[in-house]
Design a protein around this motif. Sequence first.
Motif, PDB file in Angstrom:
ATOM      1  N   TRP A  53       2.656 -62.902 -35.222  1.00 36.60           N
ATOM      2  CA  TRP A  53       1.298 -63.448 -35.187  1.00 36.60           C
ATOM      3  C   TRP A  53       0.969 -64.112 -36.520  1.00 36.60           C
ATOM      4  O   TRP A  53       1.512 -63.752 -37.556  1.00 36.60           O
ATOM      5  CB  TRP A  53       0.279 -62.340 -34.910  1.00 36.60           C
ATOM      6  CG  TRP A  53       0.494 -61.595 -33.636  1.00 36.60           C
ATOM      7  CD1 TRP A  53       0.849 -60.286 -33.512  1.00 36.60           C
ATOM      8  CD2 TRP A  53       0.394 -62.090 -32.297  1.00 36.60           C
ATOM      9  NE1 TRP A  53       0.961 -59.948 -32.184  1.00 36.60           N
ATOM     10  CE2 TRP A  53       0.681 -61.031 -31.418  1.00 36.60           C
ATOM     11  CE3 TRP A  53       0.087 -63.338 -31.759  1.00 36.60           C
ATOM     12  CZ2 TRP A  53       0.666 -61.186 -30.034  1.00 36.60           C
ATOM     13  CZ3 TRP A  53       0.067 -63.485 -30.380  1.00 36.60           C
ATOM     14  CH2 TRP A  53       0.350 -62.416 -29.532  1.00 36.60           C
ATOM     15  N   ASP A  54       0.082 -65.064 -36.499  1.00 30.73           N
ATOM     16  CA  ASP A  54      -0.437 -65.732 -37.699  1.00 30.73           C
ATOM     17  C   ASP A  54       0.660 -66.326 -38.577  1.00 30.73           C
ATOM     18  O   ASP A  54       0.582 -66.295 -39.802  1.00 30.73           O
ATOM     19  CB  ASP A  54      -1.284 -64.757 -38.534  1.00 30.73           C
ATOM     20  CG  ASP A  54      -2.478 -64.230 -37.757  1.00 30.73           C
ATOM     21  OD1 ASP A  54      -3.142 -65.033 -37.068  1.00 30.73           O
ATOM     22  OD2 ASP A  54      -2.751 -63.015 -37.825  1.00 30.73           O
ATOM     23  N   GLY A  55       1.694 -66.859 -37.960  1.00 33.86           N
ATOM     24  CA  GLY A  55       2.779 -67.484 -38.717  1.00 33.86           C
ATOM     25  C   GLY A  55       3.714 -66.493 -39.375  1.00 33.86           C
ATOM     26  O   GLY A  55       4.455 -66.851 -40.281  1.00 33.86           O
ATOM     27  N   GLY A  56       3.727 -65.260 -38.923  1.00 34.95           N
ATOM     28  CA  GLY A  56       4.599 -64.240 -39.502  1.00 34.95           C
ATOM     29  C   GLY A  56       5.919 -64.137 -38.753  1.00 34.95           C
ATOM     30  O   GLY A  56       6.176 -64.850 -37.798  1.00 34.95           O
ATOM     31  N   GLY A  57       6.748 -63.256 -39.222  1.00 35.50           N
ATOM     32  CA  GLY A  57       8.051 -63.042 -38.586  1.00 35.50           C
ATOM     33  C   GLY A  57       9.032 -64.150 -38.927  1.00 35.50           C
ATOM     34  O   GLY A  57       8.945 -64.778 -39.976  1.00 35.50           O
ATOM     35  N   THR A  58       9.937 -64.428 -38.019  1.00 34.69           N
ATOM     36  CA  THR A  58      10.941 -65.472 -38.203  1.00 34.69           C
ATOM     37  C   THR A  58      10.349 -66.821 -37.845  1.00 34.69           C
ATOM     38  O   THR A  58       9.639 -66.951 -36.854  1.00 34.69           O
ATOM     39  CB  THR A  58      12.171 -65.185 -37.317  1.00 34.69           C
ATOM     40  OG1 THR A  58      12.695 -63.907 -37.663  1.00 34.69           O
ATOM     41  CG2 THR A  58      13.248 -66.235 -37.506  1.00 34.69           C
ATOM     42  N   ARG A  59      10.639 -67.835 -38.648  1.00 32.06           N
ATOM     43  CA  ARG A  59      10.166 -69.193 -38.407  1.00 32.06           C
ATOM     44  C   ARG A  59      11.337 -70.070 -37.997  1.00 32.06           C
ATOM     45  O   ARG A  59      12.408 -70.019 -38.594  1.00 32.06           O
ATOM     46  CB  ARG A  59       9.538 -69.768 -39.663  1.00 32.06           C
ATOM     47  CG  ARG A  59       9.149 -71.250 -39.517  1.00 32.06           C
ATOM     48  CD  ARG A  59       8.706 -71.859 -40.813  1.00 32.06           C
ATOM     49  NE  ARG A  59       9.871 -72.025 -41.688  1.00 32.06           N
ATOM     50  CZ  ARG A  59       9.810 -72.534 -42.898  1.00 32.06           C
ATOM     51  NH1 ARG A  59       8.661 -72.917 -43.406  1.00 32.06           N
ATOM     52  NH2 ARG A  59      10.897 -72.655 -43.626  1.00 32.06           N
ATOM     53  N   CYS A  60      11.112 -70.907 -36.993  1.00 28.58           N
ATOM     54  CA  CYS A  60      12.040 -71.988 -36.643  1.00 28.58           C
ATOM     55  C   CYS A  60      11.232 -73.278 -36.723  1.00 28.58           C
ATOM     56  O   CYS A  60      10.087 -73.320 -36.282  1.00 28.58           O
ATOM     57  CB  CYS A  60      12.603 -71.797 -35.242  1.00 28.58           C
ATOM     58  SG  CYS A  60      13.628 -70.324 -35.076  1.00 28.58           S
ATOM     59  N   GLN A  61      11.824 -74.330 -37.310  1.00 29.81           N
ATOM     60  CA  GLN A  61      11.083 -75.581 -37.468  1.00 29.81           C
ATOM     61  C   GLN A  61      11.971 -76.782 -37.204  1.00 29.81           C
ATOM     62  O   GLN A  61      13.180 -76.724 -37.405  1.00 29.81           O
ATOM     63  CB  GLN A  61      10.441 -75.674 -38.848  1.00 29.81           C
ATOM     64  CG  GLN A  61      11.403 -75.732 -40.006  1.00 29.81           C
ATOM     65  CD  GLN A  61      10.672 -75.880 -41.333  1.00 29.81           C
ATOM     66  OE1 GLN A  61       9.441 -75.880 -41.399  1.00 29.81           O
ATOM     67  NE2 GLN A  61      11.416 -76.032 -42.400  1.00 29.81           N
ATOM     68  N   ALA A  71      16.660 -72.792 -28.212  1.00 30.28           N
ATOM     69  CA  ALA A  71      17.592 -71.694 -28.501  1.00 30.28           C
ATOM     70  C   ALA A  71      18.830 -72.176 -29.242  1.00 30.28           C
ATOM     71  O   ALA A  71      19.489 -71.380 -29.920  1.00 30.28           O
ATOM     72  CB  ALA A  71      17.995 -70.979 -27.212  1.00 30.28           C
ATOM     73  N   ASP A  72      19.134 -73.469 -29.162  1.00 29.09           N
ATOM     74  CA  ASP A  72      20.305 -74.001 -29.869  1.00 29.09           C
ATOM     75  C   ASP A  72      20.217 -73.756 -31.375  1.00 29.09           C
ATOM     76  O   ASP A  72      21.227 -73.497 -32.019  1.00 29.09           O
ATOM     77  CB  ASP A  72      20.474 -75.501 -29.603  1.00 29.09           C
ATOM     78  CG  ASP A  72      20.937 -75.808 -28.191  1.00 29.09           C
ATOM     79  OD1 ASP A  72      21.450 -74.895 -27.505  1.00 29.09           O
ATOM     80  OD2 ASP A  72      20.773 -76.973 -27.774  1.00 29.09           O
ATOM     81  N   ASN A  79      17.695 -64.672 -29.180  1.00 25.58           N
ATOM     82  CA  ASN A  79      17.717 -63.218 -29.033  1.00 25.58           C
ATOM     83  C   ASN A  79      16.672 -62.689 -28.051  1.00 25.58           C
ATOM     84  O   ASN A  79      16.494 -61.480 -27.930  1.00 25.58           O
ATOM     85  CB  ASN A  79      17.531 -62.540 -30.394  1.00 25.58           C
ATOM     86  CG  ASN A  79      18.724 -62.764 -31.292  1.00 25.58           C
ATOM     87  OD1 ASN A  79      19.846 -62.908 -30.816  1.00 25.58           O
ATOM     88  ND2 ASN A  79      18.485 -62.794 -32.592  1.00 25.58           N
ATOM     89  N   GLY A  80      15.965 -63.590 -27.363  1.00 30.23           N
ATOM     90  CA  GLY A  80      15.040 -63.176 -26.310  1.00 30.23           C
ATOM     91  C   GLY A  80      13.621 -62.853 -26.741  1.00 30.23           C
ATOM     92  O   GLY A  80      12.833 -62.370 -25.939  1.00 30.23           O
ATOM     93  N   LYS A  81      13.263 -63.121 -28.006  1.00 28.62           N
ATOM     94  CA  LYS A  81      11.898 -62.835 -28.466  1.00 28.62           C
ATOM     95  C   LYS A  81      10.951 -63.962 -28.053  1.00 28.62           C
ATOM     96  O   LYS A  81      11.336 -65.123 -28.000  1.00 28.62           O
ATOM     97  CB  LYS A  81      11.862 -62.675 -29.976  1.00 28.62           C
ATOM     98  CG  LYS A  81      12.498 -61.410 -30.465  1.00 28.62           C
ATOM     99  CD  LYS A  81      12.215 -61.205 -31.938  1.00 28.62           C
ATOM    100  CE  LYS A  81      12.739 -59.865 -32.387  1.00 28.62           C
ATOM    101  NZ  LYS A  81      12.305 -59.581 -33.758  1.00 28.62           N
TER     102      LYS A  81
END
Length: 129
Positions: A53-61, A71-72, A79-81
């Motif tokens: 939430w709020d831009g936390g966790g893992t980022r992909c850009q 997913a590529d 990983n299904g998240k």
Amino acid sequence: MRPVTSLALAALALTAALGTAPAASATAAAPAGTSAAAAFHCDPGHFCIYSGWDGGGTRCQWTAEKVANTADLCSFIRNGKNVLSLWNGTGHRVQYYTQTNYNARVGSTAAGHGGNLQGSYQIRSFKKQ
């Protein structure tokens, strides 16, 4: 008895307003004098998705105009998240989809906006408008 009725009506109005907001569209804009983009840590010109939430966790850009399968290049999608938040740092509206190859559109976000999503799906593809 009248103050209780007014309070109940105010609570009902607030509940209705919050309950009718579109869950699939992240439209939070930065408050005056602050930078929501900075809170989301999304490089200028990128479309960013986050596992938290709020831009936390893992980022992909990405800077690409469109991506047929996120997913590529995104480990948490692979990983299904689910995607819990996003930021659109591009100069274009971005439409996003729950399936690859731009199928099952779930929402869109205007340039320079973002926020928390419903959190019950993955963004598997997207394209700029």
